[in-house]
Design a protein around this motif. Structure first.
Motif, short mmCIF file in Angstrom:
data_model
loop_
_atom_site.label_atom_id
_atom_site.label_comp_id
_atom_site.label_asym_id
_atom_site.label_seq_id
_atom_site.Cartn_x
_atom_site.Cartn_y
_atom_site.Cartn_z
N THR A 289 4.75 1.61 -7.86
CA THR A 289 3.97 0.38 -7.98
C THR A 289 4.84 -0.81 -8.39
N MET B 132 -4.77 -3.18 -4.67
CA MET B 132 -3.83 -2.07 -4.49
C MET B 132 -2.82 -1.99 -5.64
N GLY C 288 3.52 6.00 -5.70
CA GLY C 288 3.79 5.93 -7.13
C GLY C 288 4.90 4.97 -7.49
N LYS D 204 -2.82 4.18 -11.69
CA LYS D 204 -2.41 5.53 -11.26
C LYS D 204 -1.17 6.00 -12.02
N THR D 205 -0.25 5.07 -12.31
CA THR D 205 0.99 5.44 -13.02
C THR D 205 0.86 5.29 -14.53
N CYS E 117 2.51 1.68 -3.53
CA CYS E 117 1.54 2.08 -4.56
C CYS E 117 1.07 3.51 -4.36
N LYS E 118 0.88 3.94 -3.14
CA LYS E 118 0.46 5.32 -2.88
C LYS E 118 1.57 6.32 -3.22
N ASN F 225 0.83 -1.21 0.00
CA ASN F 225 0.00 0.00 0.00
C ASN F 225 0.87 1.26 0.00
N ASP G 160 -4.70 -0.87 -8.90
CA ASP G 160 -4.95 0.57 -8.77
C ASP G 160 -3.67 1.38 -8.92
N GLY G 161 -2.57 0.83 -8.37
CA GLY G 161 -1.28 1.50 -8.45
C GLY G 161 -0.80 1.63 -9.88
#
Length: 468
Positions: free
Chosen positions: A353, A377, A351, A384-385, A348-349, A345, A380-381
Protein backbone atom coordinates in the motif's frame (compact mmCIF):
# COMPACT_ATOMS: atom_id res chain seq x y z
CA UNK A 1 -22.36 31.99 -5.95
CA UNK A 2 -26.08 32.70 -5.73
CA UNK A 3 -26.92 36.37 -5.37
CA UNK A 4 -27.32 37.19 -1.67
CA UNK A 5 -30.51 39.13 -2.37
CA UNK A 6 -31.99 36.01 -3.94
CA UNK A 7 -30.83 33.86 -1.01
CA UNK A 8 -32.61 36.09 1.50
CA UNK A 9 -35.85 35.83 -0.43
CA UNK A 10 -35.85 32.01 -0.53
CA UNK A 11 -38.89 30.61 1.27
CA UNK A 12 -38.97 27.34 3.18
CA UNK A 13 -38.43 24.68 0.47
CA UNK A 14 -40.52 22.10 2.35
CA UNK A 15 -43.58 24.36 1.98
CA UNK A 16 -43.04 25.14 -1.68
CA UNK A 17 -44.37 22.78 -4.32
CA UNK A 18 -44.23 22.84 -8.07
CA UNK A 19 -48.00 23.51 -8.05
CA UNK A 20 -47.39 26.72 -6.09
CA UNK A 21 -44.71 27.67 -8.57
CA UNK A 22 -47.08 27.24 -11.51
CA UNK A 23 -49.67 29.47 -9.81
CA UNK A 24 -47.14 32.22 -9.10
CA UNK A 25 -45.81 32.02 -12.64
CA UNK A 26 -49.30 32.38 -14.09
CA UNK A 27 -50.05 35.41 -11.94
CA UNK A 28 -46.89 37.17 -13.05
CA UNK A 29 -46.88 36.14 -16.70
CA UNK A 30 -47.52 39.72 -17.75
CA UNK A 31 -44.90 41.22 -15.43
CA UNK A 32 -42.08 43.35 -16.72
CA UNK A 33 -38.75 41.59 -17.22
CA UNK A 34 -36.41 41.69 -14.24
CA UNK A 35 -33.65 43.09 -16.45
CA UNK A 36 -33.80 46.73 -17.59
CA UNK A 37 -31.90 48.31 -20.44
CA UNK A 38 -30.36 51.77 -20.45
CA UNK A 39 -29.92 53.61 -23.71
CA UNK A 40 -27.29 56.27 -24.28
CA UNK A 41 -27.04 58.91 -27.01
CA UNK A 42 -24.60 58.11 -29.76
CA UNK A 43 -21.84 60.73 -30.23
CA UNK A 44 -21.83 62.67 -33.48
CA UNK A 45 -18.58 61.12 -34.66
CA UNK A 46 -17.87 57.55 -33.82
CA UNK A 47 -15.80 54.77 -35.32
CA UNK A 48 -18.18 51.96 -36.30
CA UNK A 49 -17.61 48.97 -34.01
CA UNK A 50 -16.98 45.46 -35.25
CA UNK A 51 -20.13 43.47 -35.85
CA UNK A 52 -20.79 41.46 -32.67
CA UNK A 53 -21.00 37.71 -32.86
CA UNK A 54 -24.15 35.77 -31.97
CA UNK A 55 -22.63 34.71 -28.63
CA UNK A 56 -21.96 38.33 -27.68
CA UNK A 57 -25.48 39.37 -28.63
CA UNK A 58 -26.98 36.60 -26.49
CA UNK A 59 -27.40 37.96 -22.96
CA UNK A 60 -26.67 35.54 -20.11
CA UNK A 61 -29.55 34.56 -17.84
CA UNK A 62 -28.44 34.73 -14.17
CA UNK A 63 -31.18 32.32 -13.05
CA UNK A 64 -29.84 29.52 -15.27
CA UNK A 65 -26.32 29.96 -13.87
CA UNK A 66 -27.72 29.89 -10.32
CA UNK A 67 -29.89 26.83 -10.97
CA UNK A 68 -26.92 24.88 -12.28
CA UNK A 69 -25.07 25.42 -8.99
CA UNK A 70 -27.94 24.21 -6.79
CA UNK A 71 -28.11 20.54 -5.85
CA UNK A 72 -31.36 20.49 -3.84
CA UNK A 73 -34.39 20.44 -6.22
CA UNK A 74 -36.62 22.13 -3.60
CA UNK A 75 -34.15 24.99 -3.38
CA UNK A 76 -34.18 25.20 -7.18
CA UNK A 77 -37.99 25.54 -7.19
CA UNK A 78 -37.75 28.17 -4.45
CA UNK A 79 -35.20 30.21 -6.39
CA UNK A 80 -37.31 29.89 -9.54
CA UNK A 81 -40.27 31.28 -7.58
CA UNK A 82 -38.20 34.15 -6.13
CA UNK A 83 -37.15 35.33 -9.58
CA UNK A 84 -40.79 35.19 -10.62
CA UNK A 85 -41.87 37.37 -7.68
CA UNK A 86 -39.27 39.98 -8.64
CA UNK A 87 -40.87 40.29 -12.07
CA UNK A 88 -38.63 37.97 -14.08
CA UNK A 89 -40.61 36.52 -16.99
CA UNK A 90 -39.79 32.84 -17.36
CA UNK A 91 -39.49 31.31 -20.79
CA UNK A 92 -38.29 28.08 -22.40
CA UNK A 93 -34.59 28.31 -21.33
CA UNK A 94 -35.43 28.73 -17.63
CA UNK A 95 -38.27 26.19 -17.66
CA UNK A 96 -36.07 23.59 -19.37
CA UNK A 97 -33.24 24.18 -16.89
CA UNK A 98 -35.60 23.56 -13.96
CA UNK A 99 -37.06 20.49 -15.67
CA UNK A 100 -33.58 19.00 -16.11
CA UNK A 101 -32.83 19.67 -12.43
CA UNK A 102 -36.08 18.01 -11.30
CA UNK A 103 -35.59 15.02 -13.61
CA UNK A 104 -32.01 14.51 -12.44
CA UNK A 105 -33.24 14.36 -8.84
CA UNK A 106 -36.00 11.95 -9.98
CA UNK A 107 -38.80 14.26 -8.86
CA UNK A 108 -40.93 13.09 -11.77
CA UNK A 109 -44.23 14.18 -10.24
CA UNK A 110 -43.00 17.77 -10.35
CA UNK A 111 -41.69 17.20 -13.90
CA UNK A 112 -45.12 16.07 -15.09
CA UNK A 113 -46.87 19.00 -13.37
CA UNK A 114 -44.55 21.53 -14.98
CA UNK A 115 -44.85 19.84 -18.39
CA UNK A 116 -48.64 20.06 -18.13
CA UNK A 117 -48.29 23.79 -17.45
CA UNK A 118 -46.05 24.26 -20.50
CA UNK A 119 -48.53 22.35 -22.65
CA UNK A 120 -51.56 24.34 -21.44
CA UNK A 121 -49.79 27.65 -22.01
CA UNK A 122 -48.52 26.67 -25.47
CA UNK A 123 -44.87 27.29 -24.60
CA UNK A 124 -42.83 25.96 -27.50
CA UNK A 125 -40.30 23.33 -26.40
CA UNK A 126 -37.28 21.99 -28.26
CA UNK A 127 -36.68 18.33 -29.02
CA UNK A 128 -33.48 18.30 -26.94
CA UNK A 129 -35.56 18.82 -23.78
CA UNK A 130 -37.65 15.72 -24.47
CA UNK A 131 -34.60 13.65 -25.35
CA UNK A 132 -33.09 14.51 -21.96
CA UNK A 133 -36.32 13.73 -20.09
CA UNK A 134 -36.81 10.44 -21.96
CA UNK A 135 -33.28 9.41 -20.97
CA UNK A 136 -33.93 10.27 -17.29
CA UNK A 137 -37.21 8.31 -17.34
CA UNK A 138 -35.28 5.38 -18.80
CA UNK A 139 -32.58 5.50 -16.11
CA UNK A 140 -35.33 5.45 -13.47
CA UNK A 141 -36.93 2.38 -15.15
CA UNK A 142 -40.06 4.42 -15.95
CA UNK A 143 -40.19 3.08 -19.48
CA UNK A 144 -43.94 3.57 -19.99
CA UNK A 145 -43.61 7.22 -18.95
CA UNK A 146 -40.80 7.64 -21.48
CA UNK A 147 -42.94 6.11 -24.24
CA UNK A 148 -45.91 8.30 -23.28
CA UNK A 149 -43.77 11.45 -23.39
CA UNK A 150 -42.35 10.50 -26.79
CA UNK A 151 -45.83 10.08 -28.27
CA UNK A 152 -47.04 13.30 -26.61
CA UNK A 153 -44.30 15.56 -28.01
CA UNK A 154 -46.65 16.96 -30.66
CA UNK A 155 -48.80 18.51 -27.89
CA UNK A 156 -45.86 20.78 -27.07
CA UNK A 157 -45.55 22.12 -30.65
CA UNK A 158 -42.48 19.95 -31.06
CA UNK A 159 -41.89 17.63 -33.99
CA UNK A 160 -40.33 14.22 -33.43
CA UNK A 161 -37.23 13.35 -35.41
CA UNK A 162 -34.93 10.35 -35.64
CA UNK A 163 -32.97 11.78 -32.67
CA UNK A 164 -35.85 11.49 -30.18
CA UNK A 165 -36.82 8.18 -31.82
CA UNK A 166 -33.33 6.83 -31.15
CA UNK A 167 -33.55 8.05 -27.55
CA UNK A 168 -36.72 6.05 -26.86
CA UNK A 169 -35.34 3.08 -28.80
CA UNK A 170 -32.26 3.07 -26.59
CA UNK A 171 -34.39 3.29 -23.43
CA UNK A 172 -36.40 0.25 -24.54
CA UNK A 173 -33.28 -1.78 -25.31
CA UNK A 174 -31.51 -0.80 -22.06
CA UNK A 175 -34.57 -1.87 -20.07
CA UNK A 176 -34.95 -5.23 -21.78
CA UNK A 177 -38.04 -4.27 -23.79
CA UNK A 178 -36.71 -5.74 -27.02
CA UNK A 179 -40.15 -6.65 -28.38
CA UNK A 180 -41.34 -3.06 -28.00
CA UNK A 181 -38.11 -1.82 -29.60
CA UNK A 182 -38.70 -4.04 -32.65
CA UNK A 183 -42.29 -2.78 -32.91
CA UNK A 184 -41.04 0.81 -32.82
CA UNK A 185 -38.51 0.01 -35.51
CA UNK A 186 -41.18 -1.59 -37.73
CA UNK A 187 -43.61 1.30 -37.32
CA UNK A 188 -41.10 4.12 -37.81
CA UNK A 189 -42.35 4.93 -41.33
CA UNK A 190 -45.89 5.57 -40.02
CA UNK A 191 -44.40 8.17 -37.70
CA UNK A 192 -42.63 9.79 -40.63
CA UNK A 193 -39.20 8.90 -39.25
CA UNK A 194 -36.37 7.78 -41.46
CA UNK A 195 -33.92 5.54 -39.63
CA UNK A 196 -30.21 6.31 -39.55
CA UNK A 197 -27.09 4.37 -38.60
CA UNK A 198 -27.60 5.11 -34.89
CA UNK A 199 -31.01 3.36 -34.97
CA UNK A 200 -29.44 0.19 -36.34
CA UNK A 201 -26.42 0.44 -34.03
CA UNK A 202 -28.77 0.39 -31.04
CA UNK A 203 -30.46 -2.79 -32.26
CA UNK A 204 -27.15 -4.46 -33.15
CA UNK A 205 -25.85 -3.61 -29.69
CA UNK A 206 -29.01 -5.13 -28.19
CA UNK A 207 -28.64 -8.49 -29.96
CA UNK A 208 -24.93 -8.69 -29.22
CA UNK A 209 -25.56 -8.08 -25.52
CA UNK A 210 -28.07 -10.94 -25.71
CA UNK A 211 -25.31 -13.04 -27.30
CA UNK A 212 -27.31 -13.54 -30.51
CA UNK A 213 -24.77 -13.09 -33.32
CA UNK A 214 -27.16 -14.25 -36.04
CA UNK A 215 -29.83 -11.67 -35.20
CA UNK A 216 -27.19 -8.94 -35.01
CA UNK A 217 -25.98 -9.90 -38.50
CA UNK A 218 -29.56 -9.83 -39.78
CA UNK A 219 -29.96 -6.26 -38.55
CA UNK A 220 -26.61 -5.38 -40.15
CA UNK A 221 -27.72 -6.90 -43.45
CA UNK A 222 -31.00 -4.99 -43.31
CA UNK A 223 -29.01 -1.83 -42.73
CA UNK A 224 -27.02 -2.47 -45.91
CA UNK A 225 -30.20 -3.30 -47.87
CA UNK A 226 -31.70 0.05 -46.89
CA UNK A 227 -28.47 1.69 -48.13
CA UNK A 228 -27.72 3.13 -44.71
CA UNK A 229 -23.98 3.40 -44.44
CA UNK A 230 -22.44 1.65 -41.40
CA UNK A 231 -20.26 3.76 -39.13
CA UNK A 232 -17.11 2.81 -37.24
CA UNK A 233 -19.37 2.19 -34.21
CA UNK A 234 -21.35 -0.37 -36.23
CA UNK A 235 -18.17 -2.32 -36.94
CA UNK A 236 -16.68 -1.85 -33.47
CA UNK A 237 -19.74 -3.47 -31.82
CA UNK A 238 -19.31 -6.58 -33.93
CA UNK A 239 -15.51 -6.72 -33.76
CA UNK A 240 -15.70 -6.40 -29.97
CA UNK A 241 -18.23 -9.23 -29.73
CA UNK A 242 -16.11 -11.56 -31.85
CA UNK A 243 -12.88 -10.79 -29.97
CA UNK A 244 -14.51 -11.28 -26.55
CA UNK A 245 -15.89 -14.59 -27.83
CA UNK A 246 -12.33 -15.69 -28.70
CA UNK A 247 -12.82 -15.35 -32.45
CA UNK A 248 -10.03 -12.82 -33.06
CA UNK A 249 -9.58 -14.04 -36.63
CA UNK A 250 -13.25 -13.29 -37.31
CA UNK A 251 -12.70 -9.83 -35.84
CA UNK A 252 -9.71 -9.28 -38.13
CA UNK A 253 -11.75 -10.31 -41.19
CA UNK A 254 -14.48 -7.81 -40.26
CA UNK A 255 -11.79 -5.19 -39.65
CA UNK A 256 -10.36 -5.77 -43.13
CA UNK A 257 -13.86 -5.55 -44.64
CA UNK A 258 -14.35 -2.26 -42.85
CA UNK A 259 -11.09 -0.81 -44.22
CA UNK A 260 -11.88 -2.11 -47.69
CA UNK A 261 -15.17 -0.21 -47.65
CA UNK A 262 -13.39 3.02 -46.82
CA UNK A 263 -14.18 3.20 -43.10
CA UNK A 264 -11.24 4.43 -41.06
CA UNK A 265 -10.64 2.45 -37.87
CA UNK A 266 -10.20 4.41 -34.64
CA UNK A 267 -8.27 3.75 -31.43
CA UNK A 268 -11.22 1.77 -30.01
CA UNK A 269 -11.20 -0.58 -33.03
CA UNK A 270 -7.53 -1.40 -32.49
CA UNK A 271 -8.09 -1.61 -28.74
CA UNK A 272 -10.76 -4.30 -29.21
CA UNK A 273 -8.44 -6.36 -31.42
CA UNK A 274 -5.59 -5.88 -28.94
CA UNK A 275 -7.83 -7.02 -26.08
CA UNK A 276 -8.76 -10.14 -28.03
CA UNK A 277 -5.09 -10.96 -28.64
CA UNK A 278 -4.21 -10.40 -24.96
CA UNK A 279 -7.01 -12.78 -23.93
CA UNK A 280 -5.33 -15.41 -26.12
CA UNK A 281 -2.00 -14.71 -24.39
CA UNK A 282 -0.55 -12.92 -27.42
CA UNK A 283 0.74 -9.82 -25.65
CA UNK A 284 3.64 -9.16 -28.04
CA UNK A 285 1.32 -9.33 -31.04
CA UNK A 286 -1.07 -6.93 -29.33
CA UNK A 287 1.71 -4.45 -28.61
CA UNK A 288 2.94 -4.72 -32.20
CA UNK A 289 -0.58 -3.95 -33.41
CA UNK A 290 -0.59 -0.81 -31.27
CA UNK A 291 2.53 0.47 -33.05
CA UNK A 292 1.25 -0.64 -36.46
CA UNK A 293 -1.88 1.47 -36.06
CA UNK A 294 0.22 4.64 -36.21
CA UNK A 295 1.49 3.63 -39.65
CA UNK A 296 -2.16 3.38 -40.68
CA UNK A 297 -2.72 6.99 -39.63
CA UNK A 298 -4.49 6.21 -36.36
CA UNK A 299 -3.13 7.96 -33.27
CA UNK A 300 -2.42 5.78 -30.22
CA UNK A 301 -4.58 6.76 -27.24
CA UNK A 302 -4.91 5.91 -23.55
CA UNK A 303 -7.42 3.15 -24.31
CA UNK A 304 -4.72 1.18 -26.15
CA UNK A 305 -2.23 1.47 -23.30
CA UNK A 306 -5.02 0.56 -20.90
CA UNK A 307 -5.54 -2.77 -22.66
CA UNK A 308 -1.86 -3.65 -22.35
CA UNK A 309 -1.67 -2.43 -18.75
CA UNK A 310 -4.65 -4.56 -17.72
CA UNK A 311 -3.07 -7.68 -19.22
CA UNK A 312 0.32 -7.10 -17.57
CA UNK A 313 -1.15 -6.50 -14.11
CA UNK A 314 -3.31 -9.61 -14.35
CA UNK A 315 -0.10 -11.57 -14.92
CA UNK A 316 1.67 -9.74 -12.09
CA UNK A 317 4.26 -8.16 -14.40
CA UNK A 318 4.50 -4.91 -12.45
CA UNK A 319 7.95 -4.04 -13.82
CA UNK A 320 6.71 -4.14 -17.40
CA UNK A 321 3.58 -2.20 -16.40
CA UNK A 322 5.74 0.56 -14.87
CA UNK A 323 7.84 0.63 -18.04
CA UNK A 324 4.65 1.09 -20.03
CA UNK A 325 3.74 4.07 -17.82
CA UNK A 326 7.15 5.64 -18.47
CA UNK A 327 6.71 5.00 -22.20
CA UNK A 328 3.35 6.79 -22.15
CA UNK A 329 4.89 9.86 -20.55
CA UNK A 330 7.76 9.89 -23.05
CA UNK A 331 5.24 9.86 -25.89
CA UNK A 332 3.36 12.70 -24.19
CA UNK A 333 0.27 10.61 -23.62
CA UNK A 334 -0.99 11.75 -20.24
CA UNK A 335 -2.14 8.79 -18.08
CA UNK A 336 -5.69 9.21 -16.78
CA UNK A 337 -7.26 8.19 -13.46
CA UNK A 338 -8.14 4.74 -14.87
CA UNK A 339 -4.48 3.93 -15.62
CA UNK A 340 -3.33 5.11 -12.18
CA UNK A 341 -6.16 3.20 -10.47
CA UNK A 342 -5.04 -0.02 -12.16
CA UNK A 343 -1.56 0.36 -10.70
CA UNK A 344 -2.76 1.49 -7.26
CA UNK A 345 -5.22 -1.41 -7.10
CA UNK A 346 -2.41 -3.86 -7.90
CA UNK A 347 -0.11 -2.47 -5.18
CA UNK A 348 -2.85 -2.44 -2.55
CA UNK A 349 -4.00 -5.98 -3.32
CA UNK A 350 -0.40 -7.19 -3.10
CA UNK A 351 0.00 -5.62 0.34
CA UNK A 352 2.29 -2.86 -1.00
CA UNK A 353 0.00 0.00 0.00
CA UNK A 354 2.90 2.40 0.64
CA UNK A 355 3.79 2.12 -3.05
CA UNK A 356 0.14 2.61 -3.95
CA UNK A 357 0.09 5.75 -1.79
CA UNK A 358 3.20 7.07 -3.56
CA UNK A 359 1.43 6.47 -6.85
CA UNK A 360 -1.51 8.51 -5.50
CA UNK A 361 0.85 11.41 -4.78
CA UNK A 362 2.55 11.05 -8.18
CA UNK A 363 -0.72 11.24 -10.07
CA UNK A 364 -1.68 14.45 -8.26
CA UNK A 365 1.72 15.99 -9.04
CA UNK A 366 1.15 15.04 -12.69
CA UNK A 367 -2.15 16.95 -12.63
CA UNK A 368 -4.44 13.91 -12.55
CA UNK A 369 -7.16 14.12 -9.89
CA UNK A 370 -7.97 10.97 -7.89
CA UNK A 371 -11.58 9.81 -7.78
CA UNK A 372 -13.50 8.09 -4.98
CA UNK A 373 -12.23 4.66 -6.06
CA UNK A 374 -8.60 5.83 -5.87
CA UNK A 375 -8.90 6.98 -2.27
CA UNK A 376 -10.99 3.95 -1.27
CA UNK A 377 -8.39 1.48 -2.56
CA UNK A 378 -5.60 3.19 -0.59
CA UNK A 379 -7.65 3.45 2.63
CA UNK A 380 -8.65 -0.21 2.31
CA UNK A 381 -5.03 -1.12 1.57
CA UNK A 382 -3.76 0.55 4.75
CA UNK A 383 -6.52 -1.13 6.77
CA UNK A 384 -5.47 -4.48 5.29
CA UNK A 385 -1.84 -3.95 6.40
CA UNK A 386 -2.90 -2.63 9.82
CA UNK A 387 -1.66 0.91 9.17
CA UNK A 388 -4.84 2.58 10.38
CA UNK A 389 -3.34 5.98 11.17
CA UNK A 390 -2.03 6.19 7.60
CA UNK A 391 -5.50 5.17 6.41
CA UNK A 392 -6.99 8.03 8.44
CA UNK A 393 -4.66 10.53 6.72
CA UNK A 394 -5.85 9.36 3.31
CA UNK A 395 -9.47 9.50 4.54
CA UNK A 396 -8.90 13.15 5.49
CA UNK A 397 -7.64 13.92 1.99
CA UNK A 398 -10.62 12.03 0.56
CA UNK A 399 -13.10 14.09 2.57
CA UNK A 400 -11.41 17.34 1.58
CA UNK A 401 -11.80 16.27 -2.06
CA UNK A 402 -15.56 15.87 -1.43
CA UNK A 403 -15.50 12.10 -1.82
CA UNK A 404 -16.86 9.65 0.74
CA UNK A 405 -15.86 6.01 1.31
CA UNK A 406 -18.05 2.93 1.57
CA UNK A 407 -19.50 2.01 4.94
CA UNK A 408 -17.44 -1.20 5.06
CA UNK A 409 -14.27 0.88 4.72
CA UNK A 410 -15.33 3.18 7.57
CA UNK A 411 -16.23 0.29 9.85
CA UNK A 412 -12.87 -1.39 9.24
CA UNK A 413 -11.01 1.87 9.88
CA UNK A 414 -12.90 2.63 13.12
CA UNK A 415 -12.35 -0.89 14.46
CA UNK A 416 -8.65 -0.65 13.63
CA UNK A 417 -8.25 2.72 15.34
CA UNK A 418 -10.06 1.47 18.44
CA UNK A 419 -7.84 -1.60 18.51
CA UNK A 420 -4.81 0.73 18.48
CA UNK A 421 -6.32 2.79 21.32
CA UNK A 422 -6.94 5.77 19.02
CA UNK A 423 -10.40 6.55 20.41
CA UNK A 424 -10.28 10.26 19.49
CA UNK A 425 -9.47 9.38 15.88
CA UNK A 426 -12.32 6.86 15.81
CA UNK A 427 -14.70 9.49 17.16
CA UNK A 428 -13.47 11.94 14.52
CA UNK A 429 -14.52 9.47 11.81
CA UNK A 430 -17.94 9.07 13.46
CA UNK A 431 -18.34 12.86 13.62
CA UNK A 432 -17.53 13.20 9.91
CA UNK A 433 -20.15 10.53 9.20
CA UNK A 434 -22.71 12.45 11.24
CA UNK A 435 -21.96 15.69 9.34
CA UNK A 436 -22.76 13.90 6.10
CA UNK A 437 -25.83 12.16 7.56
CA UNK A 438 -24.28 8.72 7.17
CA UNK A 439 -24.84 5.96 9.71
CA UNK A 440 -24.11 2.31 10.38
CA UNK A 441 -26.75 -0.37 10.59
CA UNK A 442 -27.44 -2.24 13.85
CA UNK A 443 -25.06 -5.12 13.07
CA UNK A 444 -22.16 -2.74 12.42
CA UNK A 445 -22.79 -0.84 15.68
CA UNK A 446 -22.91 -4.13 17.57
CA UNK A 447 -19.49 -5.12 16.19
CA UNK A 448 -17.98 -1.69 17.00
CA UNK A 449 -19.30 -1.59 20.57
CA UNK A 450 -18.25 -5.19 21.29
CA UNK A 451 -14.78 -4.53 19.91
CA UNK A 452 -14.40 -1.30 21.90
CA UNK A 453 -15.35 -3.15 25.10
CA UNK A 454 -12.09 -5.13 24.93
CA UNK A 455 -10.58 -2.03 26.58
CA UNK A 456 -12.66 -0.49 29.39
CA UNK A 457 -11.16 2.99 28.89
CA UNK A 458 -11.83 2.91 25.13
CA UNK A 459 -15.39 1.71 25.58
CA UNK A 460 -16.20 4.36 28.20
CA UNK A 461 -14.76 7.23 26.16
CA UNK A 462 -16.42 6.05 22.96
CA UNK A 463 -19.84 5.66 24.59
CA UNK A 464 -19.49 9.06 26.29
CA UNK A 465 -18.73 10.70 22.94
CA UNK A 466 -21.61 8.93 21.23
CA UNK A 467 -24.17 9.80 23.91
CA UNK A 468 -23.06 13.29 24.81
Amino acid sequence: MINSRIKQAIVNPSKLTIQNLVVFTTQNSQSQSYHTHHHSHRPETQIPPHKPTRNLLRKPIPLIADLKQIQDPNEAISLFHDYNQMGFKHDYPTYSCLLYKLAKSRNFQAVETLLEYLKNHCIHCKETLFIGLIQHFGKAKLVDKAIELFHDMGSFNCSRSVHSFNAILNVLVDNGRCGAANEMLTGCSKMGIRLNSVSFNIMIKNWLEEGDWEMARQVFDEMLEREIEPTVVTYNCQIGFLCKSGDVEGGKILFQDMVRKGKKANAVTYGLLMEGLCCLGKYKEAKKLMFDMEYQGCKVKIVNYGVLMTHLLKRGEIGEANSLLVEMKKRRIKPDVVIYNMLINYFCKEGKTAEGYRMLIDMQIAGCYPNAATYRMVVDGFCKTGEFEEGLKVLNAMLMSRHFPRMETLRCLILGLLDKGKVDDACFVLEEMEKRKKGFDFDSWEVIVKDSCTSDRSATQLLDDLVF
